[in-house]
Design a protein around this motif. Structure first.
Motif, mmCIF file in Angstrom:
data_model
loop_
_atom_site.group_PDB
_atom_site.id
_atom_site.type_symbol
_atom_site.label_atom_id
_atom_site.label_comp_id
_atom_site.label_asym_id
_atom_site.label_seq_id
_atom_site.Cartn_x
_atom_site.Cartn_y
_atom_site.Cartn_z
ATOM 1 N N PRO A 138 52.617 64.617 65.332
ATOM 2 C CA PRO A 138 51.779 63.817 64.440
ATOM 3 C C PRO A 138 50.960 64.716 63.507
ATOM 4 C CG PRO A 138 51.541 63.087 66.716
ATOM 5 C CD PRO A 138 52.344 64.363 66.737
ATOM 6 N N GLU A 139 50.745 64.247 62.291
ATOM 7 C CA GLU A 139 49.993 65.023 61.308
ATOM 8 C C GLU A 139 48.565 65.284 61.768
ATOM 9 O OE1 GLU A 139 48.907 64.542 56.630
ATOM 10 O OE2 GLU A 139 50.862 63.799 57.301
ATOM 11 N N SER A 140 48.045 64.455 62.641
ATOM 12 C CA SER A 140 46.669 64.615 63.125
ATOM 13 C C SER A 140 46.511 65.777 64.106
ATOM 14 C CB SER A 140 46.196 63.327 63.791
ATOM 15 O OG SER A 140 47.018 63.035 64.911
ATOM 16 N N VAL A 141 47.615 66.298 64.610
ATOM 17 C CA VAL A 141 47.574 67.411 65.567
ATOM 18 C C VAL A 141 47.424 68.724 64.812
ATOM 19 C CG1 VAL A 141 48.877 68.675 67.338
ATOM 20 C CG2 VAL A 141 48.933 66.173 67.280
ATOM 21 N N HIS A 142 46.470 69.525 65.250
ATOM 22 C CA HIS A 142 46.237 70.853 64.663
ATOM 23 C C HIS A 142 47.071 71.861 65.445
ATOM 24 C CE1 HIS A 142 43.240 73.822 62.812
ATOM 25 N NE2 HIS A 142 44.242 74.517 63.305
ATOM 26 N N ILE A 143 47.927 72.583 64.744
ATOM 27 C CA ILE A 143 48.789 73.590 65.361
ATOM 28 C C ILE A 143 48.173 74.971 65.153
ATOM 29 C CG2 ILE A 143 51.065 74.696 65.294
ATOM 30 C CD1 ILE A 143 51.147 71.861 66.424
ATOM 31 N N VAL A 144 48.063 75.741 66.235
ATOM 32 C CA VAL A 144 47.518 77.095 66.176
ATOM 33 C C VAL A 144 48.550 78.048 66.773
ATOM 34 C CG1 VAL A 144 45.650 78.639 66.879
ATOM 35 C CG2 VAL A 144 45.175 76.202 66.493
ATOM 36 N N SER A 145 48.956 79.034 65.984
ATOM 37 C CA SER A 145 49.883 80.040 66.468
ATOM 38 C C SER A 145 49.095 81.267 66.916
ATOM 39 C CB SER A 145 50.851 80.442 65.350
ATOM 40 O OG SER A 145 51.585 81.586 65.717
ATOM 41 N N VAL A 146 49.533 81.882 67.994
ATOM 42 C CA VAL A 146 48.918 83.149 68.418
ATOM 43 C C VAL A 146 49.850 84.322 68.126
ATOM 44 C CG1 VAL A 146 47.511 82.053 70.201
ATOM 45 C CG2 VAL A 146 49.717 83.060 70.817
ATOM 46 N N ALA A 147 50.937 84.064 67.405
ATOM 47 C CA ALA A 147 51.915 85.117 67.090
ATOM 48 C C ALA A 147 51.572 85.787 65.771
ATOM 49 C CB ALA A 147 53.318 84.516 67.026
ATOM 50 N N ALA A 148 51.435 87.083 65.788
ATOM 51 C CA ALA A 148 51.091 87.830 64.584
ATOM 52 C C ALA A 148 52.204 87.768 63.537
ATOM 53 C CB ALA A 148 50.786 89.281 64.943
ATOM 54 N N GLY A 149 53.429 87.608 63.949
ATOM 55 C CA GLY A 149 54.556 87.663 63.015
ATOM 56 C C GLY A 149 54.885 86.374 62.299
ATOM 57 N N VAL A 150 54.103 85.331 62.479
ATOM 58 C CA VAL A 150 54.361 84.053 61.831
ATOM 59 C C VAL A 150 53.202 83.763 60.880
ATOM 60 C CG1 VAL A 150 54.750 81.589 62.192
ATOM 61 C CG2 VAL A 150 55.615 83.240 63.854
ATOM 62 N N SER A 151 53.515 83.524 59.620
ATOM 63 C CA SER A 151 52.458 83.328 58.626
ATOM 64 C C SER A 151 52.006 81.867 58.562
ATOM 65 C CB SER A 151 52.944 83.770 57.240
ATOM 66 O OG SER A 151 53.878 82.828 56.735
ATOM 67 N N ILE A 152 50.845 81.672 57.962
ATOM 68 C CA ILE A 152 50.348 80.319 57.708
ATOM 69 C C ILE A 152 51.349 79.565 56.839
ATOM 70 C CG2 ILE A 152 48.541 79.005 56.490
ATOM 71 C CD1 ILE A 152 47.546 80.048 59.118
ATOM 72 N N ASP A 153 51.886 80.223 55.819
ATOM 73 C CA ASP A 153 52.876 79.581 54.947
ATOM 74 C C ASP A 153 54.085 79.112 55.740
ATOM 75 O OD1 ASP A 153 51.267 80.021 52.734
ATOM 76 O OD2 ASP A 153 52.308 81.859 52.140
ATOM 77 N N ASP A 154 54.552 79.941 56.687
ATOM 78 C CA ASP A 154 55.682 79.543 57.534
ATOM 79 C C ASP A 154 55.335 78.293 58.334
ATOM 80 O OD1 ASP A 154 57.200 81.755 56.731
ATOM 81 O OD2 ASP A 154 56.622 82.965 58.464
ATOM 82 N N LEU A 155 54.152 78.281 58.922
ATOM 83 C CA LEU A 155 53.734 77.131 59.729
ATOM 84 C C LEU A 155 53.626 75.865 58.875
ATOM 85 C CD1 LEU A 155 50.984 78.882 61.873
ATOM 86 C CD2 LEU A 155 53.256 78.167 62.661
#
Length: 171
Positions: free
Chosen positions: A84-101
């Motif tokens: 759902p769009e209301s869910v905030h996704i947080v990555s802890v991986a250094a190799g994945v950019s905000i743009d990718d997410l």
């Protein structure tokens, strides 16, 4: 608030332990999924968290989902889920950019890169999100157990940031 954690490697386990130890959230409001269920069961026994049967179940139950898998697995996992769009996704991986997410999730996305010392509630963490998302996060979530020491502003704000003096950013 409900927190979900997908992946229980070093960082995922550290997040569970830190969140529980800090008291920021009750353990019964943390739901985890790991492809090896034994890791999740061990954390459930020691901390009282909930175990989901799938990554999709974590996304269906949580407001804030930490992706703690290997960097190469994050985007394929996100593409396979209906989040759902209301869910905030947080990555802890250094190799994945905000743009990718942002290419795979229409809702809020950010990155938190904690240090292992965060488990003792004394670490520092790099926080990265667009300015608009930082404002939304600040209003909606308390991540006080992960001290935020740095965040990258969106590209259109960088020139303003360079021109301001350090004293202008102090409270």
């Amino acid at each position: 608030m409900r927190i979900g954690i997908i992946g229980l490697g070093s960082m995922g386990q550290m997040l569970v332990k830190s969140l529980c130890k800090s008291g920021v959230i009750q353990p019964e409001h943390i739901t985890v999924f790991n492809r090896t269920r034994e890791k999740a069961e061990n954390l459930q026994a020691s901390h009282g968290i909930l175990i989901a049967e799938s990554a999709q179940e974590v996304c269906d139950q949580a407001n804030l989902v930490f992706l703690c898998t290997k960097p190469l697995d994050i985007l394929p996992i996100l593409r396979a889920l209906s989040i759902p769009e209301s869910v905030h996704i947080v990555s802890v991986a250094a190799g994945v950019s905000i743009d990718d997410l942002e290419t795979v999730h229409a809702g809020a996305v950010s990155k938190v890169i904690p240090t292992v010392t965060s488990q003792e509630l004394h670490g520092v963490s790099l926080f990265n999100a667009a300015v608009e998302q930082v404002q939304r996060i600040a209003m909606s979530y308390s991540l006080s157990c992960l001290p935020l020491v740095n965040h990258r502003k969106c590209p259109r704000s960088r020139s303003k940031q360079r021109r301001s003096s350090p004293a202008a950013h102090q409270d």
